[in-house]
Design an enzyme around this catalytic site. Structure first.
Site, PDB file in Angstrom:
ATOM      1  N   HIS A  20     131.833  12.646 -30.143  1.00  0.00           N
ATOM      2  CA  HIS A  20     131.317  13.283 -28.930  1.00  0.00           C
ATOM      3  C   HIS A  20     131.981  14.628 -28.660  1.00  0.00           C
ATOM      4  O   HIS A  20     133.051  14.950 -29.207  1.00  0.00           O
ATOM      5  CB  HIS A  20     131.541  12.367 -27.724  1.00  0.00           C
ATOM      6  CG  HIS A  20     132.996  12.071 -27.477  1.00  0.00           C
ATOM      7  ND1 HIS A  20     133.842  12.958 -26.842  1.00  0.00           N
ATOM      8  CD2 HIS A  20     133.749  10.993 -27.797  1.00  0.00           C
ATOM      9  CE1 HIS A  20     135.052  12.442 -26.777  1.00  0.00           C
ATOM     10  NE2 HIS A  20     135.035  11.245 -27.344  1.00  0.00           N
ATOM     11  N   GLU A  93     134.796   3.385 -27.599  1.00  0.00           N
ATOM     12  CA  GLU A  93     136.153   3.635 -28.088  1.00  0.00           C
ATOM     13  C   GLU A  93     137.021   2.386 -27.907  1.00  0.00           C
ATOM     14  O   GLU A  93     136.670   1.467 -27.146  1.00  0.00           O
ATOM     15  CB  GLU A  93     136.756   4.831 -27.333  1.00  0.00           C
ATOM     16  CG  GLU A  93     138.141   5.263 -27.790  1.00  0.00           C
ATOM     17  CD  GLU A  93     138.206   5.648 -29.258  1.00  0.00           C
ATOM     18  OE1 GLU A  93     138.116   4.738 -30.109  1.00  0.00           O
ATOM     19  OE2 GLU A  93     138.378   6.844 -29.553  1.00  0.00           O
TER      20      GLU A  93
END
Length: 220
Positions: A20, A93
């Site tokens: 990202h 994550e």
């Protein structure tokens, strides 16, 4: 890092694992984990620039972590390609418990022994959270499931997070967990490419997409 294929050989399927764009916590070197931190304006710009490059590869499918920093990055590629983004919670994550929200300096000051053990490649539940192998256990099957749906020589783009991408690459390459650290981190909005070979997946590119930059965030 690039590898050349055999002349005339079938390319096989391709998986692009795309980190990202930048968040404020990346800039502050604050451990994000599963905290849902948005992209900065810089991060949105990074995603748009990277999306133009990735769109030129003609992806067949896009799958993303459902955290907004990843989903927002994926949306930029979707806008250019017309593809829908499939959101997957298992691409989030690493959950890092009490480490989340702390800067790296704060973590080293409060949990120095645990931090050092992690950097040595030992299995550590950072902040009481997930082991890296547990992250790979949840993320790698998602990537493989979507890759199996690709046409011959198709391309899957996976938008996720630095730690999750690294553990997934390690798992798909069959590397022992202690060696995953050797893959190094990904810069915001850079990507790694796995190609399908005769003996499984192989790493074709790593941390591609821009000139070398410092890696900021959970995975440096």
């Amino acid at each position: 890092m690039s590898a050349t294929g055999e002349v005339g050989a079938r390319r096989g399927r391709r998986i692009i694992l795309w980190r990202h764009g930048q968040t404020l916590w990346n800039v502050e070197r604050r451990f994000q984990g599963t905290t849902d931190v948005p992209l900065t304006e810089t991060g949105v710009g990074q995603a748009r620039r990277a999306a133009r490059l990735l769109a030129s590869l003609g992806p067949d499918a896009i799958v993303s972590s459902d955290l907004q920093r990843a989903a927002g990055t994926a949306a930029e590629l979707a806008a250019l390609t017309g593809l829908e983004v499939t959101l997957e919670e298992d691409l989030r994550e690493t959950y890092a418990g009490v480490w989340q929200g702390l800067t790296h300096d704060e973590i080293m000051a409060r949990y120095g022994e645990q931090y050092a053990a992690w950097k040595r490649g030992e299995p550590v539940r950072r902040g009481g959270g997930e082991l890296e192998t547990e992250v790979a256990d949840r993320a790698a099957p998602v990537v493989l499931r979507h890759a199996e749906k690709l046409p011959d020589e198709g391309t899957l783009v996976v938008v996720s997070h630095g730690g999750t991408i690294r553990t997934t690459i390690g798992r798909l390459l069959g590397l022992p967990p202690r060696a995953w650290e050797s893959l190094g981190g990904l810069t915001n909005c850079c990507w790694s490419v796995l190609g399908e070979g005769g003996r499984g997946w192989r790493l074709l590119e790593h941390n591609a997409g821009t000139l070398p930059e410092a890696v900021l965030g959970d995975d440096d």
